[in-house]
Each structure stands twice: as C-alpha cells, then as structure tokens.
Design a protein around this motif. Structure first.
Motif, mmCIF file in Angstrom:
data_model
loop_
_atom_site.group_PDB
_atom_site.id
_atom_site.type_symbol
_atom_site.label_atom_id
_atom_site.label_comp_id
_atom_site.label_asym_id
_atom_site.label_seq_id
_atom_site.Cartn_x
_atom_site.Cartn_y
_atom_site.Cartn_z
ATOM 1 N N ASN A 11 0.743 -1.214 0.211
ATOM 2 C CA ASN A 11 0.097 -0.266 0.025
ATOM 3 C C ASN A 11 0.721 1.278 0.023
ATOM 4 O O ASN A 11 0.681 2.649 1.071
ATOM 5 C CB ASN A 11 -0.972 -0.281 1.356
ATOM 6 C CG ASN A 11 -1.743 1.139 0.960
ATOM 7 O OD1 ASN A 11 -2.554 1.722 0.060
ATOM 8 N ND2 ASN A 11 -2.692 1.295 2.062
ATOM 9 N N LEU A 12 1.693 1.567 -0.784
ATOM 10 C CA LEU A 12 2.597 2.245 -1.127
ATOM 11 C C LEU A 12 2.278 3.952 -1.095
ATOM 12 O O LEU A 12 2.730 4.110 -0.390
ATOM 13 C CB LEU A 12 3.633 1.757 -2.684
ATOM 14 C CG LEU A 12 4.042 0.880 -2.586
ATOM 15 C CD1 LEU A 12 4.382 0.529 -4.351
ATOM 16 C CD2 LEU A 12 4.924 0.200 -2.004
ATOM 17 N N ARG A 13 1.130 4.187 -2.160
ATOM 18 C CA ARG A 13 0.425 5.622 -1.943
ATOM 19 C C ARG A 13 0.376 6.123 -0.418
ATOM 20 O O ARG A 13 0.302 7.611 -0.253
ATOM 21 C CB ARG A 13 0.313 6.139 -2.973
ATOM 22 C CG ARG A 13 -0.870 7.479 -3.407
ATOM 23 C CD ARG A 13 0.893 8.099 -3.236
ATOM 24 N NE ARG A 13 0.050 9.491 -3.683
ATOM 25 C CZ ARG A 13 1.181 10.372 -3.148
ATOM 26 N NH1 ARG A 13 2.644 10.555 -2.545
ATOM 27 N NH2 ARG A 13 0.141 11.929 -3.184
ATOM 28 N N SER A 14 -0.098 5.295 0.462
ATOM 29 C CA SER A 14 -0.778 5.677 1.514
ATOM 30 C C SER A 14 -0.010 6.002 2.883
ATOM 31 O O SER A 14 0.454 7.093 3.037
ATOM 32 C CB SER A 14 -1.958 4.569 1.950
ATOM 33 O OG SER A 14 -1.186 3.674 2.309
ATOM 34 N N VAL A 15 1.345 4.933 2.465
ATOM 35 C CA VAL A 15 2.668 5.281 3.335
ATOM 36 C C VAL A 15 3.639 6.570 2.630
ATOM 37 O O VAL A 15 3.298 6.958 3.443
ATOM 38 C CB VAL A 15 3.754 4.061 3.015
ATOM 39 C CG1 VAL A 15 4.265 3.853 4.212
ATOM 40 C CG2 VAL A 15 2.797 2.839 3.659
ATOM 41 N N GLN A 16 3.522 6.267 1.319
ATOM 42 C CA GLN A 16 4.155 7.858 0.836
ATOM 43 C C GLN A 16 3.567 9.205 1.586
ATOM 44 O O GLN A 16 3.933 10.073 2.378
ATOM 45 C CB GLN A 16 4.414 7.843 -0.211
ATOM 46 C CG GLN A 16 5.706 8.392 -0.647
ATOM 47 C CD GLN A 16 5.028 9.152 -2.356
ATOM 48 O OE1 GLN A 16 4.615 9.181 -3.182
ATOM 49 N NE2 GLN A 16 6.256 9.114 -3.155
ATOM 50 N N LYS A 17 2.315 9.086 1.938
ATOM 51 C CA LYS A 17 1.250 10.608 1.802
ATOM 52 C C LYS A 17 1.758 10.539 2.948
ATOM 53 O O LYS A 17 1.942 11.929 4.155
ATOM 54 C CB LYS A 17 0.110 10.018 1.538
ATOM 55 C CG LYS A 17 -0.202 10.099 -0.075
ATOM 56 C CD LYS A 17 -1.973 10.073 -0.182
ATOM 57 C CE LYS A 17 -2.210 11.225 0.082
ATOM 58 N NZ LYS A 17 -3.402 11.083 -0.540
#
Length: 207
Positions: A11-17
């Motif tokens: 769940n990459l984008r949510s971690v990045q955000k």
C-alpha cells in the motif's frame, strides 16, 4: 531521504502520503539499486507471504535490504513487511523469509474466543497495543493506543526481547518489534490516524 520499496505488493501511496503529512519526503522505488543510497528504508506489504518473498527475490531486493539493515541505518517494516523479516512462515506451506529476525510466522487459531464469543480471522479493525519495550518509533504513543490491523498471521520471535508491543485478539500476540535499527509493526501506521502519524514522524526523525 526515506525510501519505500515497491516490489509489487504494498500500500505504497498511502505510506508515502503519511510521511509527507508529517513533513518528510519519501520516494517509492522499484529499483533495488536505489536502496544503497537510502537514509531510511521502509518495507510495506499486503498479500501472501510466499508471493511477496518471491517478488523480493525476483526483484533483486533481498541483498540490498540485508545490506541496509547491516549498515545500521533505520529500517521500518509494515504489516507483511514485518513478517518478511522472519525466518519462515507457515502461510500456504512452509516458506523461508529474509531471516533477519529469527522466528516464525503462524496463523491465528481457528477457535479464538473472547467471553465465549467467537472471533473472526482475519483480525481486522482497531485494537490496542500494550508497550513492552518503548522502541524509538513509539515515542509519545500511549500504552493503550488504538491502531489499525488487517492480518490472519502473526509473528513469534525466537527472542522475546525483540517484542516492542503486544496486542490481544483472543490470545496475546506480538504486534511490533524493535532490534537495534530494525523496527516493524503488524498494524498499519498509515491507517492509524494520529497515533500512526506520530509513529511515522518518529521514524522520519531517526538518524
């Protein structure tokens, strides 16, 4: 720079955000060569242990991950990213992990109950953590803080000293670990609202 590993199952984008929300730049990469320059490394993950481990091997990530950990630079595993650190998992057979933390990944028993009421597997939703060892990413986090889980398997470290938090779901299980520069959570900080943002901020501030 915080580097988030993209091996096709996270769940990459949510971690990045989440990191961006607390003031830290984070890049997502699918190139294992980028890991050598990472100040801090994040291994997220969702899905089956076997498939995720195969993707790490096929993507050329295994040795760069081990090299990062050996260098002493901060490392954060999230959900399956915690489980992959262990020696082996019994999910869909017996499969070898990264073997950075000795121990096993096992399934919740089918007969979990609380006060006579059956509990569903996967363990999904909010639950509390009990702090056993205050790892650096738990600074400012309350002992009974609620965080968000989605998992059917949990880790059993060989060395109980690596256990940072425990959570109860019919049985007590290890919900996060800490050993030297390696920190990892079974729960999802990026889905755990203010508590999760505090954890991500603490990780971002590590040197």
């Amino acid at each position: 720079m915080i580097t988030i590993i993209d091996y096709g199952m996270g769940n990459l984008r949510s971690v990045q955000k989440g990191f961006e929300k607390v003031g830290f730049a984070a890049r997502v990469t699918s190139d294992p060569r980028d890991l050598a320059a990472a100040d801090k490394l994040v291994l997220p993950g969702v899905g089956a242990f076997r498939d995720c481990m195969a993707n790490l091997v096929d993507g050329g990530f295994v040795e760069p991950i081990r090299a990062h950990v050996a260098s002493g630079r901060p490392f954060l595993g999230i959900c399956l990213g915690l489980q992959l650190l262990f020696s082996e998992s019994e999910e869909f057979g017996l499969h070898r992990g990264l073997d950075i933390i000795p121990g096993r990944v096992v399934r919740f028993p089918a007969d979990l109950r609380v006060a006579g009421e059956a509990l569903k597997v996967p363990h999904m939703g909010w639950n509390q953590i009990s702090i056993r060892r205050p790892s650096p990413i738990l600074k400012g986090v309350a002992d009974d803080a609620s965080v968000y889980f989605v998992h059917s398997y949990y880790v059993v470290p060989d060395d109980p000293e690596v256990v940072a938090t425990v959570t109860d779901y019919g049985i007590p299980f290890c919900s996060s670990i800490w050993r030297d520069n390696v920190m990892a959570t079974q729960f999802h900080p990026e889905k755990s609202q203010q508590v999760g943002l505090t954890i991500l901020k603490n990780f971002g501030e590590l040197s």
